[in-house]
Design an enzyme around this catalytic site. Structure first.
Site, PDB file in Angstrom:
ATOM      1  N   GLY A  14       1.127  -1.329   0.226  1.00 31.11           N
ATOM      2  CA  GLY A  14       0.085   0.019   0.085  1.00 31.11           C
ATOM      3  C   GLY A  14       0.791   1.059   0.132  1.00 31.11           C
ATOM      4  N   SER A  15       2.244   0.949  -0.833  1.00 36.38           N
ATOM      5  CA  SER A  15       2.845   2.463  -0.662  1.00 36.38           C
ATOM      6  C   SER A  15       2.762   3.267  -1.910  1.00 36.38           C
ATOM      7  CB  SER A  15       4.466   2.452  -0.663  1.00 36.38           C
ATOM      8  OG  SER A  15       4.438   0.808  -1.904  1.00 36.38           O
ATOM      9  N   THR A  16       1.381   3.291  -3.030  1.00 33.59           N
ATOM     10  CA  THR A  16       0.997   4.099  -3.292  1.00 33.59           C
ATOM     11  C   THR A  16       0.892   6.035  -3.207  1.00 33.59           C
ATOM     12  OG1 THR A  16      -0.885   3.931  -3.979  1.00 33.59           O
ATOM     13  CG2 THR A  16       0.810   2.873  -5.514  1.00 33.59           C
ATOM     14  N   GLY A  18       0.264   8.254   0.799  1.00 31.97           N
ATOM     15  CA  GLY A  18      -0.426   8.199   2.541  1.00 31.97           C
ATOM     16  C   GLY A  18       1.049   8.306   3.311  1.00 31.97           C
ATOM     17  N   ILE A  19       0.932   6.714   4.354  1.00 29.40           N
ATOM     18  CA  ILE A  19       2.137   6.468   5.309  1.00 29.40           C
ATOM     19  C   ILE A  19       2.584   5.189   4.311  1.00 29.40           C
ATOM     20  CG2 ILE A  19       1.946   5.221   7.407  1.00 29.40           C
ATOM     21  CD1 ILE A  19      -0.749   6.081   8.143  1.00 29.40           C
ATOM     22  N   GLY A  20       2.372   4.628   3.829  1.00 29.65           N
ATOM     23  CA  GLY A  20       2.704   4.043   3.100  1.00 29.65           C
ATOM     24  C   GLY A  20       3.853   4.220   2.067  1.00 29.65           C
ATOM     25  N   TYR A 154     -13.153  -2.135  11.975  1.00 25.96           N
ATOM     26  CA  TYR A 154     -11.868  -1.522  12.064  1.00 25.96           C
ATOM     27  C   TYR A 154     -10.866  -2.063  12.920  1.00 25.96           C
ATOM     28  CZ  TYR A 154      -7.370   1.676  10.599  1.00 25.96           C
ATOM     29  OH  TYR A 154      -6.577   2.465  10.504  1.00 25.96           O
TER      30      TYR A 154
END
Length: 264
Positions: A14-16, A18-20, A154
């Site tokens: 999930g690195s595209t 935000g935090i990633g 969540y």
């Protein structure tokens, strides 16, 4: 402290954005070769270009796959067989009231937020152990400790990540591999800002004003008094991925701005 990750290969899910994306950028700046992952090739390439704009010499690869599925995880591990650093950042949430959540909603979220990291750890962790060095980091949330009434599903997945992280740390004790979790608080990421921007537009306020109201009404225990930035979370992850963090394992480290009222 100078963190150097030269010669290390890092996979960040999930690195595209935000935090990633911030984690991928931080690891690349420390010298690691970083595998950017996302669901579409366009998003992956945009993230690579984003990092290279500030770090022309960054060592970056990309894999487009839906890591919330077994097929997506298999596609990643087939293309990237070994990793020195695994950051399980992939995650999402359902914006639905508890009574409207179906069994399918619960199972999908668990698959996406928890099993995505389980599948990749199952592949990469034994390979790290065989080499005698490795770092696995799960990106959890303060919602794992303060379960939000409007996102119980969540919170459940984020608590599960803490359990998996601690259990894996116990499993590989003494191997040279560490497993930890990072617990961010409300963070100015693409996803959270994406939920708040329509509110700001509807109410005729700025995003910063809505963020401040969110902290005051939803997270009044915050000692920071504002959202954290993705880079502030990434700093903790880069440290945990470093050789200097060898004595930190089995831990859940909070970057929550003091939201969780605990001394431990």
């Amino acid at each position: 402290m100078k963190i150097e990750l030269n010669g290390k290969l890092a996979v960040v899910t999930g690195s595209t954005a935000g935090i990633g994306l911030a984690i991928a950028r931080g690891l690349a700046a420390a010298g690691a070769r970083v595998v950017i992952t996302g669901r579409t090739e366009a998003r992956v390439q945009a993230a690579i270009e984003n990092i290279r704009a500030g770090q022309p010499d960054a060592q970056l690869d990309g894999v487009a796959a839906d890591l919330g599925t077994p097929e997506g995880a298999a596609a990643l591990t087939a293309g990237v067989e070994h990793a020195d650093i695994l950051v399980n950042n992939l995650g999402t949430a359902n914006l639905k009231p508890f009574q409207e959540l179906t069994d399918g909603d619960w199972l999908h979220l668990f698959d996406f937020n928890v099993m995505s990291g389980v599948r990749l750890a199952r592949h990469y962790l034994p390979r790290m152990v065989s080499k005698g060095w490795g770092r696995v980091v799960f990106i959890s949330s303060e919602s794992a400790l303060n379960i939000p009434k409007d996102m119980i599903d969540y919170g459940m997945t984020k608590t599960a990540q803490l359990a998996v992280s601690r259990g894996l740390a116990e499993l590989v004790a003494g191997s040279g591999v560490t497993v930890n979790a990072v617990v961010p608080g409300p963070t100015a990421s693409e996803s959270l800002n994406g939920w708040l921007e329509p509110v700001a537009k509807q109410e005729g306020r700025t995003l910063e004003q809505v963020q401040k109201s969110f902290i005051e009404s939803q997270r009044p225990t915050s000692l920071l008094g504002r959202f954290t930035s993705p880079d502030e979370v990434a700093n903790m992850v880069v440290y945990l991925a470093s050789p200097q963090a060898v004595a930190t394992t089995g831990a859940a480290l909070r970057v929550d701005g003091g939201v969780v009222r605990s001394i431990a």
